[in-house]
Design a protein around this motif. Sequence first.
Motif, PDB file in Angstrom:
ATOM      1  N   LEU A  31       4.961 -13.061   0.239  1.00  0.00           N
ATOM      2  CA  LEU A  31       5.432 -13.274  -0.817  1.00  0.00           C
ATOM      3  C   LEU A  31       5.941 -11.866  -1.418  1.00  0.00           C
ATOM      4  N   GLU A  32       5.239 -11.025  -0.712  1.00  0.00           N
ATOM      5  CA  GLU A  32       5.952  -9.416  -1.199  1.00  0.00           C
ATOM      6  C   GLU A  32       6.867  -8.610  -0.633  1.00  0.00           C
ATOM      7  N   LEU A  33       8.363  -8.670  -0.540  1.00  0.00           N
ATOM      8  CA  LEU A  33       9.166  -8.592  -0.246  1.00  0.00           C
ATOM      9  C   LEU A  33      10.041  -7.307  -0.482  1.00  0.00           C
ATOM     10  N   GLU A  34       9.352  -6.001   0.799  1.00  0.00           N
ATOM     11  CA  GLU A  34      10.844  -5.020  -0.263  1.00  0.00           C
ATOM     12  C   GLU A  34      11.856  -5.138   0.174  1.00  0.00           C
TER      13      GLU A  34
END
Lengths: 494, 1088
Positions: A26-29
């Motif tokens: 879920l960690e999207l940049e």
Amino acid sequence: MKMKILPKIALIIPALVLSLSCSDWLELEPPNGLIREEFWQTKEDVESAVMGAYHTFAAMDEALFKYGEIRGDLVAGDNNQAVDERQIMEGTIYSENSMCNWSEFYKVINYCNEVIYFAPGVQSKDNTFTDYLLYGYLSEVYYLRSLAYFYLVRIFKDVPLVLDPSLSDNSNLYLEKTDGDVILEKITADLNEAYNWATVDGYLSIFDNKGRATKPAFDALLADIALWTFDYQSCVTHCENIERFNKYEIVPGQEWFTIYFPGNSLEGIFEFQLDDNLTQSNGTYGLTNFNAFNYYPSEYALELFDPENVDEFDLIRGLGKSIKEQTEDVFIIWKYVGMFGDNQTSRPNSIQNSANWIVYRYSDVFLMKAEALSQLGRFDEALAAIMEVREERSLDFPENLVNTPGRYEDIILEERARELAFEGKRWFDLMRMGRRNNYSRKIELITIMVRNAPSTQKRILQTKLTNPLSWYLPIWETEMERNKNLVQNPYYNF
Amino acid sequence: MKVIKSIFLLVLSLFICAATFGQEEVIIRGRVLDKSEGVSVIGANVIEYDKANRVVNGTVCDINGDFQLKMKDRSNIIKVVMIGYNTMTIPSTAASNLTIELVPTTRQVGEVIVTARKRDELSLTNIEERDIASARVKIDMEDMRESGALSAADALQGKVAGLDIIGASGDPGSGSQLVIRGISAMGNNQPLVVIDGIRQQPINEYSGGSEFDLSSADQEDISNLLNIALQDIKSIEVLKDAASTAVYGAEGADGVLLIETYKGKLGKVQFDYSYKGSLQFQPRAIPMLSGDEYVMLQLEQWHNKEGVFDVPPEIAYDKDYVDFYNYSQNTNWLGAITRVGRTHDHYFNLSGGGDKTRYFTSFSYIDEKGTTLNTDAKTFISRINLDYFLSKKTLFSVQFSYTNERVGNNVQLDDGSGTNRTRNVREMAYLKAPNMSIYKFDAYGNPTGEYFNPINSYQGSGSVYFNPVAVANLSTDDRRSNRLQNNFTLKYSIAPWINFRETLSFQFGGSKSNNYLPYNALGNDWLEWTVNKAEESNNINTSINTETQITFNSPFDSSAHNISGSLAWITNQAQYEWMNLQARNLPFGDETATGGRINWIGDGSGESRNVGALVNLNYKYKDRYLVQGIIRADAYSLFGANNRWGLFKGASFGWRFSEEAFMDNINFLGESMFRVSWGVSGKPPETGRGLPDVTYARFATYESGSYNYYTHTGVVNTQIALDNLKWQSVTQTDIGLELSLFNDRLYLEGDVYKKTTSDMIFSPYYISSSSGFQNVPYFNGGELENKGWEMMMVYHVIRKKDLKVSFNFNSSHNENAFKGFPDNFNKEKDVTIGDGKYPLRVEEGQPVGSFFGFRYLGVYPTDEDAYARDASGNLLMDYAGNPLPMTYKDYIFRGGDAKYADLNHDGKIDLNDVEYIGDSNPDFIGGFGANIKYKNVNVLCGFHYRVGFDIVNRNAINTQGMNDKNNQSKRVLNRWRVEGQDYKDMLPRAFMDHQANNLGSDRYVEKGDYLRLLNLMVTYQFKNEFCQKLNLRSLDLSLSARKLFTITNYTGEDPEIGQDASDPYWIGEDESNTPPPRIYTVSLSIGF
């Protein structure tokens, strides 16, 4: 058998999904955006942030023109003048007027605050980021921030003093106003400190040396602030500092127009660099060209430059130079439109929007110095300073100059009007005169201001201007609505 | 194009398949009898299967039990199928004249019905439909197929209590706005759309905030509803309370629409074709001034302002003026851009199936031509639903749908106000000076054949006051979009009481927009940035969704206790890309260009991810007491780690009191239930208009490219970091009663609910600009409450064989109120009063959309009447004893000026005289309708109403203000002209550039109540005998009219105003979009 395998495969899929770590998944940049976590890594990042602040300030040239001119008496509005600007001109100012929107200044301030906050930390990430470079960049953003506050104080008097960047929705985004004098003290202190880190002419190109903050630019700004706060001695000191650098020359009369085209003349100390071909367009062309029907020279401006009125007096910076006779008896402002001071050649299409916005130039410095000296009673030196400009322009000087501060004030004001017309200085010059010696010459200021107003408005305007607080603009309505901690400026607080 | 090609190939191959079996044809006749009683069995299916057990052909027994089957191949087998009987297989060698005796099944028929009760398969819960104890409404769409409804949203309008549907505009391809149970959030209130169990990814039309078209922003949001052929929809179910929407966790807060499409049925191939042709008529426009009347008004405006003045040549009627002929016309601009619209809608479907495979496939092509010049839409939609029974325990389903849409519109242009508001040709047609000519004349009055487009006209710049006919005809604004969806579902029965389901769904949406403004469409200097301007933008959205579900029922057999439930794991991944480019001065036709220049280029891409886990448990005791519970946890990549997870839950309780023993005596009572539910569902922020893309909104973002300083690269921070962004959550309680009475003749359902939105998302939330930013793009804070009731009724008045009459009615009432605001929130906005401006205020306890303004009291007939008076009616005097006139800012009121109530009697019209003057929320919304079926004729009608709300008639502000150079409505002919004039309904005097006569007052606030005949349809179903002669299965012909008439006192064009509360200060204004046209439709449907 085949049938049995499918459901098993189906069971494996979610099991695989489950086994992935959720938080990583879920960690999207952003793939192509630049985020703070990735920025502030190298000295180049710092430099580009500084340049972003310059760009933003430079893009305000149109606003700087308006703030400095429309309440003065050198420009008049035409059909396409915005209603809000016309109302300012006529003195019917309400807080909903969009000219009261200060947000662009605060954008610059926030960009500068970011550099001040983040740049020192970059040193630990980039070994090539030397102290010399770091403090150089810091001096530039201190300069821009101070310049922005100087404008704000002159336009609004008391404004919020924001010294920390707005980092996130957790920051304090609703600051109160700070007294204008306190702000001026703060920026003077900032400038004096950052002065030491600034270069004299150490940048690589002429565009940088004129377009970025240098020690002489610091001196010019400090002199201007000192003059505004009536600290005449300090003003003289800073002006003399600039002379000592020995980097600038007053442009001779015949070449006077080169100050505007191509710009970056010998006289230029600090000019916002604008170049349409690099998509950094000026707004002043759009305001002053003939087809804009926006701003043209006022009656008083025409008088100033009329050869019939003032001998051959100001041909050098008058008709065909500062202004141009477009068609019979129709004059336009020429400084941002023309290519030569020949009353004829306009800038070609490709560079129409490339005129620099001049913040400080050498002749301005001499005239500031003259103003300070005359107020100190050092009339001979003052006259000499004025003559520094005029002689180089091959101009005489009117005789019978009585040695009183008031007389010198008038002369210098008129000289500044001729020399610096339409350069966003006039209104602040007038205000300085009106505020001086506890508003002793308020009436003169009012007379000048009323000169430009439509006949129906003259009486009303006269009454309004008696209160010096009306010389400042109100805080924009929208801003008042957004920030409950603000108190409306006194004159408009009804 | 590739996709279309492959679809055609697929269709072709289907036909070829059918053709290859056409070998030895043999006709088999027979009669089907009940073995035990010897009577004929009516309606049994006789189906021909090939060796691969595929259905080849089939027929149905007639009233005598006789059938006649044309066998494709003699060697195939035939099965005879009928509910309640064992299926009989007849071997291929059988004779061609048969008597088939079916053996009744040992089970009772009644039991068959029980097992046929549908389970709620489309949702993530595992529960029988009749046992659901939460508020939801299911609408059967069968009836709406032949109506002139343009989309599913259109067809639903007025049908569901508590569902408010407002058409956005009458232009082709424009959408509708759906609000369930009142405005519960700022911005988008659209419900989540789920088609056949697949959550539809909202299209992310983010285009970098440049020239973002406000009027179309909402249209995209409901494109999911448009992109499905109306005829494909079997039913639509609306989930209203949080107990049912909690299943959808983070996205259910605005309600959910479950759409079910048709599936292949066991039996022979069926082929249907239908055609609908419609004509659309624009309602009568507001009559506007003619050229002469306009010029007269303008002269009066100038005169009242300036006394003696120089008459501008454009309104001087001076024959020597070079443009005399161009400024002395009487042009009806509105008439010039309006036309009769028409629509052709072709629809085919093919369905059938056997034991192993069932299929349904459809194609539809819709060609619309709008009522405004040069607006049109062409849509191609196809769908394939396939079910493979891999084994008795395994079902594999594939769904494929594809939509191709092309919408042609007119370019909208900036309105010159500096607020980025755009103006369409219809709005321009209202404003444009009617003395101007459409086409240019030369100085001698000879037509030149070119559009008259001066760079500067009397009204102003040619790019703001454009020629609407020229822009409509010459400009193009096309939008082409493709949507593709592929779903794969595998169902596997692990044990009779436990099932596994895996769904994988791929969605693709791509759109491309082009617009072009040729040099001759606008009056412009050649160098202007709008000349020969072309813009192109591309958007691509893809998403992959998975759902893994295990459903279970009670493994033990008990008649008293019944347990069911499910566990599910859901993932969504959505990606998008966009690109936008605008250039000007491009070459056009044979014109040489001065060298094209790029105005801007932008692009972007991104991805968001979401995971959710769900547990659902249902318990039923003795078929009377029902308890259902659900918990779902959701995590979104949009949020920082601190706010990432959200927990959503719902519980409901139902009591089927009609099954109680003590109710047995009450004969008229059918199956009835009392239910209570409670739940919490959520809503993530959505990309707002012109705001940073929400996908990465939490990051502080820096931009480069357009911030260079001289030759140095410049970078600036354009977006503030959001550390506090989180869900908006909605908590809802619902109490409902379902009553079925008199042998199901009368059905009643009523609900009361309370819905509270907390952590409301403001997008944007404005902050002090001294921060260096204008806003925090997304901000949580405040509370909003909706409470109300809704009821619906269906009454079958007559249920005879030849005559069926039924009547339905629904109504709902909603009260909306703010319950709290964030700390720094300012409750007033734009409190400056001015020309047509309403001070915007919100208050705790007050609803969204309250109007505040002045009280308008008519016109001062004389100068003396305009003197200020105190509370007791005495004149106010100045120090010299002269009466004081009324003032507004610096303006002194005189005879002919507007009179406003001076509430505090201080002689000044200012903010202190502003009061509450109306509210844009309707008190009641709903609809009613009737369905009458007599033999072969079916008459259907539906009404829609909204009552108890007010509208700010923005159009009247613009066309009755008489203070600018815009054209005005004929109403202004009744204006004050001479001192002392005083008659009924007189308007104030004309006064150029003046605000005082046109302040935001109740003069322009009108009641919006309306009742509209939404739909009237007559269908004739041709008799079976007639159809058989033509070798058809069925043949229907119908005529329908939509929006035939509207009963309203509203004086604007249409009272259907959107509830588009993008911010808390929103008020309902009529911005004069294209009003919905009257539509007359002929449709024909044929079954083969």
